[in-house]
Design a protein around this motif. Structure first.
Motif, mmCIF file in Angstrom:
data_model
loop_
_atom_site.group_PDB
_atom_site.id
_atom_site.type_symbol
_atom_site.label_atom_id
_atom_site.label_comp_id
_atom_site.label_asym_id
_atom_site.label_seq_id
_atom_site.Cartn_x
_atom_site.Cartn_y
_atom_site.Cartn_z
ATOM 1 N N THR A 1 34.963 34.649 44.182
ATOM 2 C CA THR A 1 36.260 34.864 44.811
ATOM 3 C C THR A 1 36.353 34.100 46.127
ATOM 4 N N MET A 2 35.230 33.986 46.833
ATOM 5 C CA MET A 2 35.218 33.305 48.128
ATOM 6 C C MET A 2 35.120 31.788 47.997
ATOM 7 N N THR A 3 34.372 31.284 46.996
ATOM 8 C CA THR A 3 34.179 29.846 46.863
ATOM 9 C C THR A 3 33.898 29.475 45.410
ATOM 10 N N ASN A 4 34.264 28.272 45.049
ATOM 11 C CA ASN A 4 33.966 27.746 43.715
ATOM 12 C C ASN A 4 32.663 26.959 43.689
ATOM 13 N N ASN A 5 32.062 26.737 44.835
ATOM 14 C CA ASN A 5 30.852 25.926 44.947
ATOM 15 C C ASN A 5 29.621 26.774 44.642
ATOM 16 N N TYR A 6 28.898 26.414 43.600
ATOM 17 C CA TYR A 6 27.713 27.184 43.204
ATOM 18 C C TYR A 6 26.571 27.060 44.206
ATOM 19 N N THR A 7 26.565 26.036 45.044
ATOM 20 C CA THR A 7 25.511 25.886 46.044
ATOM 21 C C THR A 7 25.547 27.042 47.037
ATOM 22 N N TYR A 8 26.727 27.484 47.420
ATOM 23 C CA TYR A 8 26.825 28.639 48.313
ATOM 24 C C TYR A 8 26.293 29.899 47.641
ATOM 25 N N PHE A 9 26.555 30.019 46.354
ATOM 26 C CA PHE A 9 26.020 31.153 45.596
ATOM 27 C C PHE A 9 24.490 31.138 45.631
ATOM 28 N N PHE A 10 23.902 29.970 45.384
ATOM 29 C CA PHE A 10 22.441 29.844 45.437
ATOM 30 C C PHE A 10 21.899 30.136 46.834
ATOM 31 N N LEU A 11 22.587 29.636 47.875
ATOM 32 C CA LEU A 11 22.122 29.861 49.245
ATOM 33 C C LEU A 11 22.200 31.334 49.633
ATOM 34 N N ILE A 12 23.260 32.003 49.250
ATOM 35 C CA ILE A 12 23.379 33.429 49.563
ATOM 36 C C ILE A 12 22.286 34.220 48.854
ATOM 37 N N CYS A 13 22.056 33.912 47.583
ATOM 38 C CA CYS A 13 20.973 34.583 46.837
ATOM 39 C C CYS A 13 19.617 34.277 47.453
ATOM 40 N N ALA A 14 19.395 33.014 47.844
ATOM 41 C CA ALA A 14 18.115 32.624 48.439
ATOM 42 C C ALA A 14 17.890 33.331 49.771
ATOM 43 N N CYS A 15 18.922 33.481 50.572
ATOM 44 C CA CYS A 15 18.791 34.213 51.843
ATOM 45 C C CYS A 15 18.362 35.641 51.591
ATOM 46 N N TYR A 16 19.066 36.284 50.727
ATOM 47 C CA TYR A 16 18.794 37.683 50.425
ATOM 48 C C TYR A 16 17.378 37.870 49.875
ATOM 49 N N ILE A 17 17.023 37.096 48.883
ATOM 50 C CA ILE A 17 15.730 37.252 48.209
ATOM 51 C C ILE A 17 14.567 36.891 49.129
ATOM 52 N N ASN A 18 14.649 35.751 49.794
ATOM 53 C CA ASN A 18 13.513 35.295 50.600
ATOM 54 C C ASN A 18 13.304 36.123 51.857
ATOM 55 N N ILE A 19 14.370 36.533 52.515
ATOM 56 C CA ILE A 19 14.199 37.376 53.708
ATOM 57 C C ILE A 19 13.554 38.699 53.318
ATOM 58 N N LEU A 20 14.031 39.295 52.230
ATOM 59 C CA LEU A 20 13.430 40.565 51.786
ATOM 60 C C LEU A 20 11.977 40.398 51.351
ATOM 61 N N ASN A 21 11.689 39.354 50.591
ATOM 62 C CA ASN A 21 10.317 39.160 50.100
ATOM 63 C C ASN A 21 9.334 38.834 51.224
ATOM 64 N N VAL A 22 9.717 37.940 52.120
ATOM 65 C CA VAL A 22 8.817 37.595 53.228
ATOM 66 C C VAL A 22 8.615 38.812 54.127
ATOM 67 N N SER A 23 9.671 39.561 54.391
ATOM 68 C CA SER A 23 9.535 40.781 55.206
ATOM 69 C C SER A 23 8.608 41.793 54.537
ATOM 70 N N PHE A 24 8.776 41.954 53.232
ATOM 71 C CA PHE A 24 7.937 42.900 52.499
ATOM 72 C C PHE A 24 6.467 42.487 52.531
ATOM 73 N N ILE A 25 6.208 41.212 52.277
ATOM 74 C CA ILE A 25 4.818 40.722 52.286
ATOM 75 C C ILE A 25 4.224 40.862 53.679
ATOM 76 N N LYS A 26 5.001 40.505 54.697
ATOM 77 C CA LYS A 26 4.521 40.595 56.079
ATOM 78 C C LYS A 26 4.199 42.040 56.468
ATOM 79 N N LYS A 27 5.049 42.952 56.053
ATOM 80 C CA LYS A 27 4.875 44.353 56.427
ATOM 81 C C LYS A 27 3.712 45.015 55.690
#
Length: 136
Positions: free
Chosen positions: A96-122
């Motif tokens: 709904t916000m954008t037709n560009n799939y790169t933004y979709f990938f970037l949003i997913c990558a932000c969410y997944i990587n921040i959570l995973n790195v935080s989890f591993i670090k903790k």
């Protein structure tokens, strides 16, 4: 294949630098440092800006075929528990916000990587952090 080894080497190096920085400065309980932030940004960019890899084409195709969020919410069949409704709702929301799939990938990558790195670090001891990131 050489690209995967380069990424693995960079991730391991940055996590080792983060581990060493925290050990040398007596900051074992510190959650984030500059190396960890660089590592997380690197992972987000590598996974978010990908153009081809295993299932990238399928995600791109699915994103391009997805509908906007109002159309998604108006169809009752989209709420079947066995059809992964949360992912498709998230995908429709981004669509709904954008037709560009790169933004979709970037949003997913932000969410997944921040959570995973935080989890591993903790959940790892500081002396095992680089090895844990190597495994990840």
């Amino acid at each position: 294949m050489i690209q995967a080894f380069i990424i693995l080497g960079i991730v391991t190096l940055l996590s080792y630098l983060s581990q060493r920085h925290q050990q040398e400065n007596g900051m074992e309980n510190m959650r984030w440092d500059i190396y960890l932030i660089i590592l997380t940004i690197f992972l987000i960019l590598m996974f978010g800006l990908r153009k081809s890899y295993n299932d990238t084409i399928n995600y791109r195709r699915g994103y391009k075929l997805s509908v906007d969020i109002t159309t998604f919410l108006s169809e009752r069949s989209n709420f079947d528990i066995f059809s992964n409704p949360l992912f498709y709702a998230f995908q429709s929301l981004i669509r709904t916000m954008t037709n560009n799939y790169t933004y979709f990938f970037l949003i997913c990558a932000c969410y997944i990587n921040i959570l995973n790195v935080s989890f591993i670090k903790k959940n790892t001891e500081i002396r095992n952090f680089a090895f844990s990131m190597f495994i990840y």
